[in-house]
Design a protein around this motif. Structure first.
Motif, short mmCIF file in Angstrom:
data_model
loop_
_atom_site.label_atom_id
_atom_site.label_comp_id
_atom_site.label_asym_id
_atom_site.label_seq_id
_atom_site.Cartn_x
_atom_site.Cartn_y
_atom_site.Cartn_z
N SER A 185 -3.33 3.19 -3.88
CA SER A 185 -2.00 3.16 -4.13
C SER A 185 -1.05 3.45 -2.88
O SER A 185 -0.13 3.08 -2.73
CB SER A 185 -1.54 4.05 -5.18
N PHE A 186 -1.75 4.19 -1.87
CA PHE A 186 -1.18 4.50 -0.37
C PHE A 186 -0.82 3.33 0.46
O PHE A 186 0.22 2.96 0.83
CB PHE A 186 -2.01 5.37 0.29
N SER A 233 1.96 1.41 -1.23
CA SER A 233 3.19 2.21 -1.06
C SER A 233 3.71 1.73 0.58
O SER A 233 4.95 1.52 0.49
CB SER A 233 3.13 3.87 -1.04
N THR A 287 -1.79 13.41 -2.53
CA THR A 287 -0.97 12.13 -3.16
C THR A 287 -0.44 12.81 -4.46
O THR A 287 -1.01 14.04 -4.86
CB THR A 287 -1.87 11.06 -3.34
N ASN A 292 3.05 8.42 -3.98
CA ASN A 292 3.03 6.85 -4.09
C ASN A 292 3.86 6.01 -4.99
O ASN A 292 4.23 6.68 -6.11
CB ASN A 292 1.65 6.50 -4.05
N ILE A 309 6.29 8.78 2.93
CA ILE A 309 5.19 7.81 3.41
C ILE A 309 5.18 7.34 4.77
O ILE A 309 4.17 7.53 5.56
CB ILE A 309 5.50 6.46 2.43
#
Length: 450
Positions: A209-210, A213, A355, A400, A415
């Motif tokens: 997910s990072f 993102s 996160t 995220n 982010i």
């Protein structure tokens, strides 16, 4: 018949989030009401904060007023107003300017330092924008032109607080500053052209997910390239080395995010410890299929036998769900310590990435740069610091993009800030390498000769 806005659902959500999750109520629409400054004033006077939206074929521009619309022949000094543009359903930029709105003849004009920076002529469906704003607003070849539609909305639920507006627009301005800085980034010492960042963490911690993102921020819309999920076993089974193209110019950005299978507290499950060493050395190829009980060896047909500095990892990010720190099992903590021992043996730089920080909107109530104190308790940070022996400055926090389909400037700030610190940490690693190191670096090469 009810008058409806030309804004798409996604565009309206972007504007609502930009102003702090407000509601928008349509007051004036040029294609329905009379195209005159008088009609605009009749519909918009004494309505409190408003947002004026101007539509073109390929973009939208607009202005926010914290106070009432000005009366004919009157002006309001030091009223917090800002300008924005939307293009292909994403916010390009925002500018905050202390301006003086005036009604002059048949025009709605905004002044800054005695210059007309924004002028609306309803009866001609024409807009004038000062040339100095074209580039910051992401608009090209638009100086004085006809527009398709003009709409004015009452903004409901916003704080009547100038400092609040400054914080909102400050986030957007800081986001653009971070974007510019990262787009201009080049790795330290000219040893490599791209920084390889390895994401390591338990199943479901937010590694994939990072990456999604980070890509979303640079693409200008939420993306879902890497598969994500919440299964008890790792969704990620392939080693992926993700590069990202910048939507602004189409160029590949100078970093690669390396996604791995999740760590598992059970022996023989999740990412194999022996694979970590090979990943750090740069021996594991993109799209290698992980096998928890069968690590890669030099006999594998795609094994990289002679990796160079550009192939190896330059920064390791330990990824953890901030909501699960207190419930980490003894076995998982032991697994992390085992991983960290390997990472330290290779002399790698490392950070912790926390996160799923749900209360990140609280940043708007304080200085949004003071993220550590605002977003989470110091006790959580200290637990990670004690467990991984990582400086507090290298404990980073993000929320995220997971279920959302529209961007949030504040999420982008977090982010981008995390990514910037990872790159700075990688620069420290490269700067600390022994002179002349360009080829393979194994642990024994980093140990001093006795």
């Amino acid at each position: 018949m009810a008058v409806t806005t030309r804004l798409t659902w996604n565009e309206e959500k972007i504007l609502q989030k930009l102003l702090g999750n407000v509601s928008l109520s349509l007051l004036y629409k040029s294609s329905v009401h009379e195209c005159s400054i008088g009609e605009m004033l009749d519909k918009c006077n004494h309505q409190g904060p408003t947002i004026t939206v101007i539509y073109f074929h390929n973009c939208i521009v607009g202005a926010f007023l914290l106070g009432d619309y000005p009366q004919q022949g009157e002006s309001y000094r030091n009223q917090n107003s800002f300008y924005f543009s939307l293009k292909t359903n994403k916010t390009e930029t925002t500018e905050i300017l202390n301006v003086e709105p005036r009604i002059i003849s048949k025009k709605l004009e905004f002044y800054s330092s005695n210059d007309i920076i924004f002028s609306l002529i309803p009866q001609e469906s024409k807009i004038f924008i000062h040339p100095s704003l074209l580039t910051p607003l992401g608009i090209k070849h638009l100086y004085s032109t006809n527009y398709l539609e003009c709409e004015v909305f009452r903004v409901e639920g916003i704080k009547d607080d100038k400092s609040y507006i400054r914080r909102i627009t400050g986030v957007a301005q800081y986001r653009n500053k971070l974007l510019s800085e990262l787009r201009a980034y080049t790795p330290c010492a000219d040893l490599v052209s791209k920084i390889n960042i390895l994401l390591l963490g338990p199943v479901g911690s937010g590694k994939s997910s990072f990456f999604n993102s980070v890509k979303s921020v640079f693409q200008g819309h939420v993306t879902r390239q890497a598969a994500v999920g919440s299964d008890v076993t790792s969704i990620t089974e392939l080693y992926r080395m993700y590069s990202i193209q910048d939507e602004k110019d189409g160029k590949s950005l100078p970093f690669i995010l390396c996604d791995t299978m999740g760590l598992d507290e059970k022996e023989g499950a999740g990412l194999c410890m022996d694979d970590i060493s090979h990943i750090l050395e740069g021996c594991v190829p993109d799209r290698y299929h992980f096998r928890p009980q069968q690590p890669i060896t030099s006999r594998h047909p795609t094994f990289i036998t002679s990796p160079s500095l550009k192939d190896r990892i330059h920064c390791v990010a330990y990824v953890l769900d901030i909501n699960c720190i207190d419930s980490l099992s003894f076995e998982m903590v032991a697994k992390f310590k085992q991983v960290q021992k390997i990472v330290l043996n290779y002399g790698e730089s490392h950070v912790a990435l926390l996160t799923k920080v749900k209360n990140y909107h609280g940043v708007l109530q304080e200085d949004f740069l003071n993220m550590n104190n605002t977003m989470t308790s110091q006790s959580q940070i200290m637990k990670i610091q004690a467990m991984l022996k990582i400086p507090i400055s290298n404990i980073l926090m993000v929320e995220n993009y997971a279920p959302e389909w529209e961007q949030d400037p504040l999420k982008d700030v977090l982010i981008l800030s995390a990514l910037r610190q990872m790159l700075r940490t990688a620069d420290d690693y490269l700067d600390d390498l022994p002179p002349g190191i360009t080829g393979s670096i194994r642990p024994q090469a980093l140990r001093p000769t006795l």
